[in-house]
Design a protein around this motif. Structure first.
Motif, PDB file in Angstrom:
ATOM      1  N   GLY A   5      -7.014   1.048   6.096  1.00 23.75           N
ATOM      2  CA  GLY A   5      -5.609   0.926   5.684  1.00 23.75           C
ATOM      3  C   GLY A   5      -5.343  -0.285   4.804  1.00 23.75           C
ATOM      4  N   ILE A   6      -6.374  -0.780   4.125  1.00 21.40           N
ATOM      5  CA  ILE A   6      -6.231  -1.984   3.296  1.00 21.40           C
ATOM      6  C   ILE A   6      -5.803  -1.636   1.868  1.00 21.40           C
ATOM      7  CG2 ILE A   6      -7.503  -3.947   2.282  1.00 21.40           C
ATOM      8  CD1 ILE A   6      -9.192  -3.918   4.930  1.00 21.40           C
ATOM      9  N   ALA A   7      -6.300  -0.547   1.331  1.00 22.02           N
ATOM     10  CA  ALA A   7      -5.969  -0.142  -0.044  1.00 22.02           C
ATOM     11  C   ALA A   7      -6.363   1.311  -0.239  1.00 22.02           C
ATOM     12  CB  ALA A   7      -6.708  -1.018  -1.059  1.00 22.02           C
ATOM     13  N   VAL A   8      -5.781   1.931  -1.256  1.00 25.30           N
ATOM     14  CA  VAL A   8      -6.129   3.313  -1.604  1.00 25.30           C
ATOM     15  C   VAL A   8      -6.641   3.305  -3.042  1.00 25.30           C
ATOM     16  CG1 VAL A   8      -5.316   5.695  -1.777  1.00 25.30           C
ATOM     17  CG2 VAL A   8      -4.282   4.155  -0.091  1.00 25.30           C
ATOM     18  N   VAL A  63      -3.885   1.759  -5.426  1.00 26.65           N
ATOM     19  CA  VAL A  63      -2.799   0.874  -5.028  1.00 26.65           C
ATOM     20  C   VAL A  63      -3.237  -0.052  -3.897  1.00 26.65           C
ATOM     21  CG1 VAL A  63      -1.804   2.656  -3.489  1.00 26.65           C
ATOM     22  CG2 VAL A  63      -0.337   0.800  -4.361  1.00 26.65           C
ATOM     23  N   GLN A 110      -1.316  -3.152  -1.680  1.00 23.58           N
ATOM     24  CA  GLN A 110      -0.116  -3.950  -1.387  1.00 23.58           C
ATOM     25  C   GLN A 110       0.936  -3.848  -2.499  1.00 23.58           C
ATOM     26  OE1 GLN A 110      -1.444  -7.918  -0.447  1.00 23.58           O
ATOM     27  NE2 GLN A 110      -2.550  -7.241   1.385  1.00 23.58           N
ATOM     28  N   GLY A 111       1.244  -2.612  -2.872  1.00 21.91           N
ATOM     29  CA  GLY A 111       2.272  -2.364  -3.873  1.00 21.91           C
ATOM     30  C   GLY A 111       1.812  -2.564  -5.306  1.00 21.91           C
ATOM     31  N   LYS A 112       0.606  -3.074  -5.480  1.00 23.77           N
ATOM     32  CA  LYS A 112       0.125  -3.387  -6.829  1.00 23.77           C
ATOM     33  C   LYS A 112      -0.797  -2.306  -7.361  1.00 23.77           C
ATOM     34  CE  LYS A 112       0.779  -8.288  -6.593  1.00 23.77           C
ATOM     35  NZ  LYS A 112       1.261  -8.415  -5.172  1.00 23.77           N
ATOM     36  N   TYR A 113      -0.634  -2.028  -8.654  1.00 23.95           N
ATOM     37  CA  TYR A 113      -1.505  -1.070  -9.310  1.00 23.95           C
ATOM     38  C   TYR A 113      -2.806  -1.759  -9.713  1.00 23.95           C
ATOM     39  CZ  TYR A 113      -3.391   2.131 -12.771  1.00 23.95           C
ATOM     40  OH  TYR A 113      -4.214   2.965 -13.483  1.00 23.95           O
TER      41      TYR A 113
END
Ligand SMILES: [Mg+2]
Ligand SMILES: [Mg+2]
Lengths: 180, 180
Positions: free
Chosen positions: A30-33, A72, A74-77
């Motif tokens: 669950g850290i990043a996608v 993505v 933490q909201g960042k691309y």
């Protein structure tokens, strides 16, 4: 002196495999996608058998119009390329295509976080290279050098130390890139 | 009363074509960088002719593990599916695969902006449906209805009016979604 990389940097594994594995870890934790984009293929001929799956009988590889990975965090691309080189002291710009650079420039303008993960395979050394460094050398290659010195990559970016889980903990260095 | 859509919503054009064209406009205008992901293909056999490009002789379509589109818009990660239905009053959940839902849920947790662009082809009506609406119906389908009513989509989301350039100005509605 590079014991760490000899231990964790599995020999037969390509940089892409190592990153894919790291992304799997990031996703499952669950850290990043972040995913590798599929290889673009121009499909010419497809056969539809009666009782089984469609078979592509003829297709060609298409030039990718973007980079290898995006997603993505933490909201960042996040958007990056992964590149390996056998060179020991510099990274040849011929490893990039114009459209990849243009894509990264466009993403940067949208405040996306863009970089390249560069692996010097001879020493199993990995760096996160900021896109600004790449753009600087790319834009000057016609009247200058055609490669980026390893010292510059090390100075502008970060050397990524292999770890056990994830093997390539590049998001740790993305944090540093953001806070730079 | 739907004159607008009759004028701008080109008959033979698929929703994907319309979105791809809109994304091209957004890219060229420097508004956003959003791309359709390539169709994932499992390559089985490749032939390398002497003097010409490699030819894929056998391959299979793979199940996509993510959604159709993603990219960056003003620093924000954008991720969406495009789906058409011939149904007139509701959107069947059978149009989605579990992994697409899971992908969208994971992106939402990372504060990505996720939605579906739904087209009711019979009326050439297009909606931006927030992912929350989709998740709500998806998670309850085993003991409830198997489709999302059009009125709910219209109420929770936004009807997108066709325009000349870009044909589907969905980012305008993404702005509203963000400010909701
Ligand atoms: Mg690559
Ligand atoms: Mg679709």
């Amino acid at each position: 002196k590079r014991t760490k990389n000899i231990v964790y940097g599995k020999r037969g594994m390509s940089l892409e495999d190592e990153i894919n594995e790291s992304n799997k870890y990031y996703l499952e934790s669950g850290i990043a996608v972040i995913h590798k984009k599929p290889t673009p293929v121009q499909i010419v001929d497809v056969f539809y058998p009666k009782r089984s799956a469609a078979v592509i009988k003829k297709a060609y590889f298409k030039q990718a119009s973007t980079t290898d990975y995006n997603g993505v965090y933490q909201g960042k691309y996040i958007d990056f390329e992964a590149k390996e080189t056998k060179n020991k002291t510099s990274f040849p710009l011929s490893n990039f295509h114009e459209h990849q650079i243009n894509h990264m420039k466009a993403c940067c303008k949208q405040d996306g976080i863009c970089f390249t993960i560069v692996k010097f395979v001879a020493d199993a050394q990995i760096f996160l290279m900021p896109s600004e460094t790449l753009f600087y050398y790319w834009d000057r290659q016609n009247n200058g050098r055609k490669s980026i010195p390893k010292e510059v990559i090390a100075q502008d970016g970060f050397e990524i130390a292999y770890e056990l889980q994830p093997r390539i903990p590049y998001l740790k260095y993305v944090d540093r890139l953001i806070n730079k």
